[in-house]
Motif scaffolding. Structure first.
Motif, short mmCIF file in Angstrom:
data_model
loop_
_atom_site.label_atom_id
_atom_site.label_comp_id
_atom_site.label_asym_id
_atom_site.label_seq_id
_atom_site.Cartn_x
_atom_site.Cartn_y
_atom_site.Cartn_z
N TYR A 27 -56.56 1.76 -11.83
CA TYR A 27 -56.19 0.93 -10.70
C TYR A 27 -56.04 1.71 -9.73
O TYR A 27 -56.28 1.76 -8.22
CB TYR A 27 -55.68 -0.38 -9.91
CG TYR A 27 -56.17 -1.78 -10.92
CD1 TYR A 27 -56.28 -2.35 -9.32
CD2 TYR A 27 -56.15 -1.54 -11.78
CE1 TYR A 27 -57.47 -3.60 -9.94
CE2 TYR A 27 -56.92 -3.14 -11.91
CZ TYR A 27 -57.39 -3.84 -10.83
OH TYR A 27 -58.73 -5.18 -11.61
N THR A 28 -54.51 2.66 -9.71
CA THR A 28 -53.69 3.10 -9.12
C THR A 28 -55.11 4.41 -8.20
O THR A 28 -55.14 4.59 -7.13
CB THR A 28 -53.10 4.62 -9.79
OG1 THR A 28 -51.52 4.02 -10.24
CG2 THR A 28 -52.41 5.03 -8.42
N ILE A 29 -55.77 5.40 -9.37
CA ILE A 29 -56.48 6.51 -8.85
C ILE A 29 -58.51 5.25 -7.87
O ILE A 29 -58.10 6.12 -6.48
CB ILE A 29 -57.84 7.15 -9.90
CG1 ILE A 29 -56.45 7.42 -10.89
CG2 ILE A 29 -58.58 8.00 -9.95
CD1 ILE A 29 -56.08 8.91 -10.72
N GLY A 30 -57.78 4.76 -8.38
CA GLY A 30 -59.05 3.83 -7.92
C GLY A 30 -59.02 3.25 -5.95
O GLY A 30 -59.97 3.91 -5.58
N THR A 31 -57.71 2.57 -6.10
CA THR A 31 -58.00 2.49 -4.78
C THR A 31 -57.17 2.94 -3.76
O THR A 31 -56.86 3.01 -2.92
CB THR A 31 -56.15 1.23 -4.65
OG1 THR A 31 -55.32 1.37 -5.38
CG2 THR A 31 -56.91 -0.05 -5.94
N TYR A 101 -54.39 -2.66 1.80
CA TYR A 101 -53.12 -2.65 2.10
C TYR A 101 -53.08 -0.69 1.91
O TYR A 101 -52.36 -0.28 3.27
CB TYR A 101 -52.36 -3.08 1.07
CG TYR A 101 -50.37 -3.38 0.93
CD1 TYR A 101 -49.51 -3.66 1.74
CD2 TYR A 101 -49.52 -2.14 0.01
CE1 TYR A 101 -48.62 -3.53 1.83
CE2 TYR A 101 -48.52 -1.82 0.74
CZ TYR A 101 -47.64 -2.31 1.38
OH TYR A 101 -46.30 -1.95 1.37
N GLY A 102 -53.40 -0.36 1.03
CA GLY A 102 -52.68 1.03 1.26
C GLY A 102 -53.57 1.39 2.15
O GLY A 102 -53.18 2.29 2.93
N GLY A 103 -54.69 1.48 2.60
CA GLY A 103 -55.29 2.04 3.70
C GLY A 103 -54.70 1.45 4.89
O GLY A 103 -54.68 2.60 5.40
N SER A 104 -54.18 0.16 5.23
CA SER A 104 -53.30 0.46 6.24
C SER A 104 -52.43 1.55 6.40
O SER A 104 -52.00 2.21 7.47
CB SER A 104 -52.33 -0.73 7.08
OG SER A 104 -51.46 -0.81 5.19
N PHE A 105 -51.80 2.20 5.71
CA PHE A 105 -50.47 2.71 5.60
C PHE A 105 -51.23 4.23 5.49
O PHE A 105 -51.10 5.13 6.17
CB PHE A 105 -49.69 2.44 3.86
CG PHE A 105 -48.34 1.56 4.11
CD1 PHE A 105 -47.53 2.32 5.23
CD2 PHE A 105 -48.79 0.48 3.60
CE1 PHE A 105 -46.72 0.77 4.85
CE2 PHE A 105 -48.21 -0.43 4.61
CZ PHE A 105 -46.79 -0.53 4.47
N MET A 158 -46.12 4.87 -3.79
CA MET A 158 -45.47 3.37 -3.77
C MET A 158 -47.17 2.91 -4.36
O MET A 158 -46.80 1.37 -4.73
CB MET A 158 -46.00 3.69 -2.29
CG MET A 158 -44.18 3.65 -1.74
SD MET A 158 -43.10 2.94 -1.65
CE MET A 158 -43.78 1.79 -0.93
N GLN A 159 -48.48 3.16 -4.29
CA GLN A 159 -49.23 2.55 -4.56
C GLN A 159 -49.88 2.52 -6.18
O GLN A 159 -49.68 0.95 -5.95
CB GLN A 159 -51.20 3.96 -4.34
CG GLN A 159 -52.18 2.92 -4.36
CD GLN A 159 -52.60 1.92 -3.13
OE1 GLN A 159 -51.58 2.00 -2.38
NE2 GLN A 159 -53.63 1.84 -3.04
N LEU A 160 -48.91 3.28 -7.32
CA LEU A 160 -48.37 3.45 -8.06
C LEU A 160 -47.95 2.56 -8.89
O LEU A 160 -48.94 1.19 -9.62
CB LEU A 160 -48.41 4.66 -9.12
CG LEU A 160 -48.98 4.26 -10.74
CD1 LEU A 160 -49.15 6.31 -10.48
CD2 LEU A 160 -47.45 3.90 -11.22
N LYS A 161 -46.96 2.07 -8.05
CA LYS A 161 -45.96 1.27 -8.11
C LYS A 161 -46.17 -0.26 -7.84
O LYS A 161 -46.31 -1.17 -8.88
CB LYS A 161 -44.77 1.61 -7.68
CG LYS A 161 -43.66 2.52 -8.10
CD LYS A 161 -42.54 2.55 -6.93
CE LYS A 161 -41.75 3.45 -7.23
NZ LYS A 161 -40.68 3.42 -6.62
#
Ligand SMILES: Nc1ncnc2c1ncn2[C@@H]1O[C@H](COP(=O)(O)OP(=O)(O)O)[C@@H](O)[C@H]1O
Ligand SMILES: [Mg+2]
Lengths: 220, 260
Positions: A27-31, A101-105, A158-161
């Motif tokens: 999930y981390t890698i993918g997102t 969410y990640g994309g916005s940051f 953060m994304q991983l967490k």
């Protein structure tokens, strides 16, 4: 305290934890990949396009930055299907919300990095007859990437967490598997301590890399 | 310095430029002959930088005409800004050196110099580097080719920036206060390079506060006041026999002892 630690009780269930670890990792890698792709596009549009064109992109960023990820996730899973009349698996909803969410940051990191470069660099490129695209690729971007690296690594940590939130919609990540094991063997202390340790072992090296990169950049 | 019409490298007529409601250039005109050296002097805020930046269209004027080589722009008739490609083509012929150098910090001195020739003129890297080395010799920095800008002094940075502009072999080079950001002891090395260029017949326009230097190397000097040339003529006329009260007072500030 006299608590009788017994990590041995977990032994028969360890395969579940490894599976959960794999899901968290994927999930981390993918997102991160999909989030960076979106962030790059949105960041570029917002730095280059006129205000009306950039407006929807800005709206996207603000909405996703200013609402909690957990709310987004729950909304995607329970509310969006009602709105669109399609059902969405928990896995898809989780992937989608983490990506957006990640994309916005990430988009803000790209935009900030590009804007941080002195406009004299653009002018120097123009003054030797370079065109905008070439100045961007050869002069601005290499410098902006350097500026971005610390924030980029930070966001990826953060994304991983944040992937741990997917356990709330029963996606089988590390935390979710931990809760399953706990409800079977009634040993929360051992299980969640191990879960925390596993997160730590994934993230600590990342922060070391981040510190190393920052130090190297100062030398240059 | 007389010449035929063909010898006019650049002609700016009645250039106007405002930022918002603030009119910065109010009809500035200047015609530049091949091999001519022109200095522009004037108080801070009088529009000198803006005028230079209009000549290579880093700023697009709102009125007036600009002729560079075969191309003519009539800004009052311009409906939309010129295209990126068109501007890039124009700027090959009009180099610029900035007050704060604006070297590319992620490239070595040599890489800064060959960037334009390779990326814009399509020269081979080998040839560009050969020419680049000649230019570094010319500005006295042959041993600094592989240094990054951070490793160079201000004077050295500015000399690399001059070499970078020269590498494009422009018809004309614009210098905007290129010694103003330098420590006093480093000004001389840059002025020496400029003087050499002038002696070789490089066509140039310099905005400068080095009045004595301007008087020494210029064919003509322009005194800018409120976005227009209040006086324009030979150094003999403008610097040694100023007509207006304003210019007299301006020059006094530079001749009565220390200028700072
Ligand atoms: N990009 C800009 N936007 C708004 N005002 C500007 C801009 N550039 C210059 N000006 C204004 O134009 C005037 C002339 O500036 P400038 O050409 O830099 O003068 P000089 O080089 O003679 O000191 C100043 O008042 C300055 O504040
Ligand atoms: Mg200026």
């Amino acid at each position: 305290m006299g608590y009788d630690w017994d990590f041995g009780a977990m032994a028969p269930y360890m395969h579940l934890l490894w599976k959960g670890l794999g899901v968290t990792f994927l999930y981390t890698i993918g997102t991160v990949i999909s989030g960076v792709a979106i962030g790059l596009i949105v960041g570029l549009v917002r730095t280059n396009a006129s205000t009306p064109v950039a407006l929807p992109f800005r709206a996207y960023v603000e909405v996703f930055r200013c609402t909690p990820l957990l709310v987004q996730l729950v909304w995607m899973y329970y509310a969006l299907p009602v709105l669109l009349g399609v059902s969405m698996s928990a896995a898809t909803a989780a992937f989608l919300s983490l990506t957006l969410y990640g994309g916005s940051f990430y988009s803000e990191i790209f935009r900030g990095g590009i804007k941080a470069i002195d406009k004299g660099q653009w002018e120097a490129g123009h003054a030797i007859g370079m065109r905008r695209g070439k100045i961007f690729r050869r002069i601005i971007l290499p410098q902006a990437v350097k500026v971005m690296i610390p924030a980029f690594i930070n966001q990826t940590v953060m994304q991983l967490k944040n992937t741990s939130l997917v356990s709330t919609v029963a996606v089988g990540d590390l935390l979710y598997q931990g809760s399953i094991i706990t409800s079977t063997i009634y040993r929360p202390l051992e299980v969640y301590t191990l879960v925390a340790a596993l997160y730590f072992m994934m993230l600590f090296p990342l922060t070391l890399v981040s510190g190393y990169v920052e130090r190297r950049m100062e030398i240059r | 310095m007389m010449g035929s019409a063909d010898d006019v490298v650049l002609e700016a007529v009645d250039i106007r430029k405002a930022f918002g409601t603030h009119e910065v250039l109010c009809g500035a005109s200047l015609s530049v002959q091949r091999q001519e050296v022109i200095s522009i002097i004037g108080s801070s805020g009088s529009g000198k930088s803006t005028f230079l930046r209009c000549l290579n269209m880093l700023e697009i004027p709102q009125g007036g005409q600009l002729r560079i080589g075969a191309e003519t722009y009539d800004f009052s008739r311009l409906r939309r800004p010129p295209r990126d490609a068109q501007l890039a083509r124009l700027r090959r012929n009009v180099g610029m050196v900035f007050q704060h150098f604006n070297l590319f910090p992620h490239k070595t001195a040599m890489e800064n110099i060959v960037e334009g020739p390779i990326q814009v003129l399509g020269e081979s890297p080998k040839q560009a580097r050969e020419t680049g080395m000649e230019l570094l010799v010319k500005v006295g920095l042959q041993d600094k080719a592989d240094q990054y800008p951070q490793q160079l002094s201000g004077g050295q940075k500015q000399r690399v920036a001059i070499a970078r502009a020269l590498a494009m072999r422009p018809e004309l080079i614009l210098f905007d206060e290129v010694t103003s950001a330098l420590d006093p002891e480093l000004v001389g090395e840059v002025l020496t390079v400029l003087k050499d260029l002038a002696a070789e017949g490089t066509t140039m326009i310099l905005v400068t506060h080095e009045i004595a230097f301007a008087a020494d190397i210029s064919d003509r000097v322009g005194f800018m006041v409120d976005g227009t040339f209040a006086e324009l003529g030979t150094p003999q006329d403008v610097i040694y026999n100023p007509k207006s009260e304003r210019l007299v007072r301006f020059l006094e500030r530079f001749t009565s002892g220390n200028r700072i």
